[in-house]
Design a protein around this motif. Structure first.
Motif, PDB file in Angstrom:
ATOM      1  N   PHE A  82      23.370  23.685  35.465  1.00 29.58           N
ATOM      2  CA  PHE A  82      24.320  24.541  34.764  1.00 29.58           C
ATOM      3  C   PHE A  82      24.150  25.981  35.224  1.00 29.58           C
ATOM      4  O   PHE A  82      23.078  26.561  35.081  1.00 29.58           O
ATOM      5  N   GLU A  83      25.209  26.534  35.782  1.00 25.28           N
ATOM      6  CA  GLU A  83      25.206  27.930  36.215  1.00 25.28           C
ATOM      7  C   GLU A  83      26.290  28.728  35.507  1.00 25.28           C
ATOM      8  O   GLU A  83      26.081  29.874  35.116  1.00 25.28           O
ATOM      9  N   GLU A  84      27.466  28.110  35.373  1.00 29.08           N
ATOM     10  CA  GLU A  84      28.590  28.800  34.740  1.00 29.08           C
ATOM     11  C   GLU A  84      29.511  27.792  34.092  1.00 29.08           C
ATOM     12  O   GLU A  84      29.364  26.582  34.266  1.00 29.08           O
ATOM     13  N   GLY A  85      30.481  28.305  33.339  1.00 28.19           N
ATOM     14  CA  GLY A  85      31.396  27.435  32.617  1.00 28.19           C
ATOM     15  C   GLY A  85      30.882  27.138  31.222  1.00 28.19           C
ATOM     16  O   GLY A  85      30.319  28.007  30.558  1.00 28.19           O
ATOM     17  N   ALA A  86      31.064  25.884  30.788  1.00 31.59           N
ATOM     18  CA  ALA A  86      30.649  25.479  29.444  1.00 31.59           C
ATOM     19  C   ALA A  86      30.181  24.035  29.479  1.00 31.59           C
ATOM     20  O   ALA A  86      30.547  23.265  30.374  1.00 31.59           O
ATOM     21  N   ARG A  87      29.374  23.688  28.477  1.00 32.18           N
ATOM     22  CA  ARG A  87      28.919  22.305  28.352  1.00 32.18           C
ATOM     23  C   ARG A  87      28.867  21.941  26.877  1.00 32.18           C
ATOM     24  O   ARG A  87      28.384  22.712  26.037  1.00 32.18           O
ATOM     25  N   ILE A  88      29.379  20.746  26.571  1.00 28.87           N
ATOM     26  CA  ILE A  88      29.283  20.203  25.221  1.00 28.87           C
ATOM     27  C   ILE A  88      28.417  18.955  25.257  1.00 28.87           C
ATOM     28  O   ILE A  88      28.205  18.358  26.319  1.00 28.87           O
ATOM     29  N   PHE A  89      27.927  18.560  24.082  1.00 28.70           N
ATOM     30  CA  PHE A  89      27.013  17.428  23.972  1.00 28.70           C
ATOM     31  C   PHE A  89      27.650  16.404  23.038  1.00 28.70           C
ATOM     32  O   PHE A  89      27.966  16.723  21.885  1.00 28.70           O
ATOM     33  N   LEU A  90      27.839  15.192  23.563  1.00 31.40           N
ATOM     34  CA  LEU A  90      28.618  14.173  22.875  1.00 31.40           C
ATOM     35  C   LEU A  90      27.742  13.030  22.387  1.00 31.40           C
ATOM     36  O   LEU A  90      26.691  12.748  22.967  1.00 31.40           O
ATOM     37  N   THR A  91      28.209  12.377  21.334  1.00 30.68           N
ATOM     38  CA  THR A  91      27.578  11.147  20.878  1.00 30.68           C
ATOM     39  C   THR A  91      28.659  10.233  20.327  1.00 30.68           C
ATOM     40  O   THR A  91      29.675  10.697  19.790  1.00 30.68           O
ATOM     41  N   SER A  92      28.468   8.938  20.494  1.00 31.41           N
ATOM     42  CA  SER A  92      29.443   7.965  20.017  1.00 31.41           C
ATOM     43  C   SER A  92      29.234   7.713  18.522  1.00 31.41           C
ATOM     44  O   SER A  92      28.105   7.490  18.071  1.00 31.41           O
ATOM     45  N   VAL A  93      30.322   7.774  17.753  1.00 34.81           N
ATOM     46  CA  VAL A  93      30.246   7.583  16.300  1.00 34.81           C
ATOM     47  C   VAL A  93      31.277   6.542  15.866  1.00 34.81           C
ATOM     48  O   VAL A  93      32.242   6.257  16.587  1.00 34.81           O
ATOM     49  N   HIS A  94      31.073   5.990  14.681  1.00 36.25           N
ATOM     50  CA  HIS A  94      32.002   4.973  14.175  1.00 36.25           C
ATOM     51  C   HIS A  94      33.168   5.580  13.412  1.00 36.25           C
ATOM     52  O   HIS A  94      34.138   4.893  13.095  1.00 36.25           O
ATOM     53  N   ASP A  95      33.079   6.892  13.086  1.00 37.43           N
ATOM     54  CA  ASP A  95      34.112   7.560  12.301  1.00 37.43           C
ATOM     55  C   ASP A  95      34.537   8.876  12.974  1.00 37.43           C
ATOM     56  O   ASP A  95      34.392   9.958  12.383  1.00 37.43           O
ATOM     57  N   PRO A  96      35.060   8.813  14.205  1.00 38.98           N
ATOM     58  CA  PRO A  96      35.358  10.040  14.948  1.00 38.98           C
ATOM     59  C   PRO A  96      36.381  10.945  14.291  1.00 38.98           C
ATOM     60  O   PRO A  96      36.425  12.146  14.587  1.00 38.98           O
ATOM     61  N   GLU A  97      37.195  10.397  13.395  1.00 41.95           N
ATOM     62  CA  GLU A  97      38.215  11.222  12.733  1.00 41.95           C
ATOM     63  C   GLU A  97      37.603  12.326  11.877  1.00 41.95           C
ATOM     64  O   GLU A  97      38.310  13.251  11.469  1.00 41.95           O
TER      65      GLU A  97
END
Length: 271
Positions: free
Chosen positions: A124-139
């Motif tokens: 990672f040098e520039e831009g953006a990063r998000i951290f994801l996880t799988s869930v059963h209730d994404p809404e």
């Protein structure tokens, strides 16, 4: 040479979903098993390499946070503090840290988010990063839509969609370059009158500057009674498993499974 990474913890808000626990204290000072909640994001940012960390909180209980954490010396970090005088959203709170961040990159963690992963930044040098996880209730969350056939190519992020395009929840940890403050200055308040972090993230998506990492272990927020109980149980399960003597065989059936969902069973044998 990689840019310096500073940290920001967002610990404001009224904690209304945890009332009356939050009637006389900040939500982020409530215990999660054996530590105040705010210790967990501090540890996450420290492990990511942040030595300078700013905590943004509201006026009501900022003194309590300062009394607890002080300069940060006991945790091996340098702490700064900023006050968000009124609710303006996550992006607004982050905007208050512009002078603190300066020309560095910044890792931002919501004060009620707890991660089991040992999170590191790779390439990672520039831009953006998000951290994801799988869930059963994404809404219930911000949801990332990923391009098919790509390991982690983000197409869009939608906040609490009625028809989620994936099961990938965007957790409360974000990494940005310092251009994030230019994006924040160009935001329009949402219908609820706040500057939304999802809008910031979608600017990065639009400009082709968003990357992501999928978490390998559990994650939980702790902003409701149910999620606070879940987070406490997950942390307790992990620490009990780590502390059991190796010459004993134990059976633990936790209230929350290793995936972070309630009702799972974990049979942990130590021989």
């Amino acid at each position: 040479m990689a840019k310096r990474l500073k940290g920001v913890i967002l610990a404001g808000g009224t904690g209304s979903r945890l009332f009356p626990l939050t009637k006389v204290t900040n939500k982020h000072l409530l215990p999660v098993y054996d530590k105040p909640m705010i210790y967990y994001p501090l540890e996450t940012l420290k492990k990511m390499g942040c030595k300078d960390i700013m905590i943004v909180s509201g006026r009501e209980h900022c003194g309590d946070i300062l009394n607890l954490l002080g300069s940060g010396r006991d945790m091996g970090v340098r702490l700064s503090y900023e006050i968000q005088d009124e609710a303006g959203g996550i992006a607004h709170a982050l905007g208050l840290a512009e002078r603190f961040v300066g020309s560095s990159n910044v890792a931002v963690c919501l004060g009620d988010n707890i991660f089991d992963d040992e999170i590191t930044l790779e390439e990672f040098e520039e831009g953006a990063r998000i951290f994801l996880t799988s869930v059963h209730d994404p809404e219930r969350f911000g949801v990332a839509e990923l391009e098919k056939g790509k390991e982690c190519k983000v197409i869009s992020i939608e906040e609490k969609p009625t028809k989620p395009k994936s099961n990938f929840c965007v957790t409360g940890l974000y990494v940005y370059d310092n251009k994030v403050f230019n994006y924040i200055k160009n935001l329009t308040p949402s219908d609820r009158g706040e500057l939304e972090i999802t809008d910031v993230n979608n600017f990065y998506v639009r400009d082709g500057l968003m990357t992501c990492q999928v978490l390998k272990s559990w994650w939980s927020d702790a902003g409701t009674f149910e999620s606070l109980l879940k987070a406490t149980t997950l942390v307790a399960n992990k620490k009990m498993c780590e502390c059991e003597p190796k010459d004993n065989k134990i059976e633990i059936t936790p209230m929350a499974g290793a995936s972070g969902q309630f009702g799972g069973e974990l049979n942990h044998s130590v021989r």
